[in-house]
Structure formats: structure tokens, C-alpha cells
Design a protein around this motif. Sequence first.
Motif, short mmCIF file in Angstrom:
data_model
loop_
_atom_site.label_atom_id
_atom_site.label_comp_id
_atom_site.label_asym_id
_atom_site.label_seq_id
_atom_site.Cartn_x
_atom_site.Cartn_y
_atom_site.Cartn_z
N PHE A 148 1.97 -6.59 0.59
CA PHE A 148 0.77 -6.51 1.42
C PHE A 148 -0.36 -7.24 0.72
O PHE A 148 -0.29 -7.53 -0.47
CB PHE A 148 0.37 -5.06 1.72
CG PHE A 148 -0.09 -4.29 0.51
CD1 PHE A 148 0.82 -3.60 -0.26
CD2 PHE A 148 -1.42 -4.27 0.16
CE1 PHE A 148 0.41 -2.89 -1.37
CE2 PHE A 148 -1.86 -3.55 -0.95
CZ PHE A 148 -0.94 -2.87 -1.73
N ASP A 149 -1.37 -7.55 1.50
CA ASP A 149 -2.57 -8.14 0.94
C ASP A 149 -3.78 -7.58 1.69
O ASP A 149 -4.42 -6.65 1.23
CB ASP A 149 -2.52 -9.67 1.02
CG ASP A 149 -3.68 -10.34 0.30
OD1 ASP A 149 -4.45 -9.63 -0.36
OD2 ASP A 149 -3.83 -11.57 0.42
N CYS A 150 -4.06 -8.11 2.88
CA CYS A 150 -5.30 -7.76 3.58
C CYS A 150 -5.33 -6.31 4.09
O CYS A 150 -6.39 -5.72 4.21
CB CYS A 150 -5.51 -8.70 4.76
SG CYS A 150 -4.34 -8.43 6.13
N GLN A 151 -4.18 -5.76 4.43
CA GLN A 151 -4.06 -4.42 5.04
C GLN A 151 -4.83 -4.31 6.35
O GLN A 151 -5.21 -3.23 6.76
CB GLN A 151 -4.52 -3.33 4.06
CG GLN A 151 -3.72 -3.32 2.77
CD GLN A 151 -4.08 -2.18 1.86
OE1 GLN A 151 -3.82 -1.02 2.17
NE2 GLN A 151 -4.70 -2.49 0.73
N ASP A 152 -5.04 -5.45 6.98
CA ASP A 152 -5.81 -5.45 8.21
C ASP A 152 -5.20 -6.33 9.30
O ASP A 152 -5.89 -6.81 10.18
CB ASP A 152 -7.25 -5.89 7.91
CG ASP A 152 -8.17 -5.62 9.09
OD1 ASP A 152 -7.93 -4.65 9.84
OD2 ASP A 152 -9.12 -6.40 9.28
N GLY A 153 -3.89 -6.60 9.18
CA GLY A 153 -3.22 -7.33 10.25
C GLY A 153 -3.55 -8.81 10.34
O GLY A 153 -3.42 -9.40 11.40
N GLU A 154 -3.95 -9.40 9.23
CA GLU A 154 -4.34 -10.81 9.31
C GLU A 154 -3.54 -11.75 8.42
O GLU A 154 -3.40 -12.92 8.76
CB GLU A 154 -5.83 -10.93 8.98
CG GLU A 154 -6.64 -10.14 9.99
CD GLU A 154 -8.11 -10.42 9.97
OE1 GLU A 154 -8.59 -11.03 9.00
OE2 GLU A 154 -8.77 -10.01 10.93
N CYS A 155 -2.99 -11.27 7.31
CA CYS A 155 -2.33 -12.20 6.37
C CYS A 155 -0.83 -12.35 6.62
O CYS A 155 -0.25 -13.36 6.26
CB CYS A 155 -2.56 -11.75 4.92
SG CYS A 155 -1.64 -10.26 4.47
N GLY A 156 -0.19 -11.36 7.19
CA GLY A 156 1.24 -11.42 7.46
C GLY A 156 2.13 -11.10 6.27
O GLY A 156 3.36 -11.14 6.39
N HIS A 157 1.59 -10.74 5.15
CA HIS A 157 2.42 -10.44 3.96
C HIS A 157 3.28 -9.20 4.15
O HIS A 157 4.30 -9.05 3.49
CB HIS A 157 1.52 -10.24 2.73
CG HIS A 157 0.92 -11.50 2.21
ND1 HIS A 157 0.31 -11.60 1.00
CD2 HIS A 157 0.85 -12.74 2.74
CE1 HIS A 157 -0.13 -12.82 0.80
NE2 HIS A 157 0.19 -13.53 1.86
N CYS A 158 2.88 -8.32 5.04
CA CYS A 158 3.60 -7.05 5.18
C CYS A 158 4.61 -7.07 6.31
O CYS A 158 5.05 -6.00 6.75
CB CYS A 158 2.59 -5.92 5.40
SG CYS A 158 1.74 -6.05 6.99
N LEU B 267 4.13 -5.67 11.65
CA LEU B 267 3.32 -5.70 10.44
C LEU B 267 3.19 -4.25 9.98
O LEU B 267 2.70 -3.40 10.72
CB LEU B 267 1.95 -6.31 10.72
CG LEU B 267 1.96 -7.76 11.18
CD1 LEU B 267 0.54 -8.22 11.49
CD2 LEU B 267 2.61 -8.67 10.14
N CYS C 135 1.23 -2.83 8.07
CA CYS C 135 -0.14 -2.29 8.02
C CYS C 135 -0.68 -1.97 9.40
O CYS C 135 -1.74 -1.37 9.53
CB CYS C 135 -1.08 -3.24 7.28
SG CYS C 135 -1.44 -4.76 8.18
#
Length: 115
Positions: free
Chosen positions: A40-50, A100, A102
Motif C-alpha cells: 500500500f501507499d496512499c491508502q486513499d484509492g489513488e496509487c493502485g499499490h494495494c 483495491l 484500501c
Amino acid sequence: MALVTFSNPNHKDKTVYAVAGSHTDTLLKLAKENQVPVNFDCQDGECGHCVVRVSSIDDKDRMGYHLTDKEKTVLLELGKLTSDDIDRLALDDMPSEWRLACQMIVRDEDILVEY
Ligand code: FES
């Protein structure tokens, strides 16, 4: 009570109980509480890492739900879903296999989460 099994080829599978129905607990929160190393990174649904792949591991059909607008945008950018996929899922009230972590709220269903 839902059973959530986290699976990754580099880690031992881990199955945890989730208290479903709070409408606030995300899959990422559950992973973090149980020391499951979902990216994870942003935890706000924007980066896509999760991004994770979710499937059912009980006899019941998966519950339908709608992707958040942020998920639609990111999953399209990642090439996990097409616009046609998104339209079809909404029309048929079916869950997406790609989510995602997050953004996904844990529900009362037993699922396999590949991360
Ligand atoms: Fe960035 Fe989930 S952590 S989209």
C-alpha cells in the motif's frame, strides 16, 4: 463472521476472522491488523499499490457491490478491468475480482485474497 484468507506465493497463507458489517473496515485495515504484508501507499484509492484479486471460498455466490469511482479509475489505468467489464459488473450486480484493498469493505462472506 467472515473468513478471509490472504495468499501470496512469497508468504504462508493466513486466514483471519473479520467482523463484517461495520461498513468501515477495509480489507487493507484487516491485513495490517493481522501483519499481512499487502502493498500500500496512499491508502486513499489513488496509487493502485494495494490491488488484490478476490474470489469466493464458500458455497455461496459472491455478494454484488459497486466499485468506488476511485477504484474504477485505478483499475482501468492498471489494465485490470475494461470499461465494458465495469458496465457489465454494474448491470449484473456482480463483484469485481480485482479490488483495491484500501477501498474494499469486508462483508459477511468467506473470501480468498491474492496479493
Ligand atoms: Fe493506494 Fe490503495 S493504497 S490505492
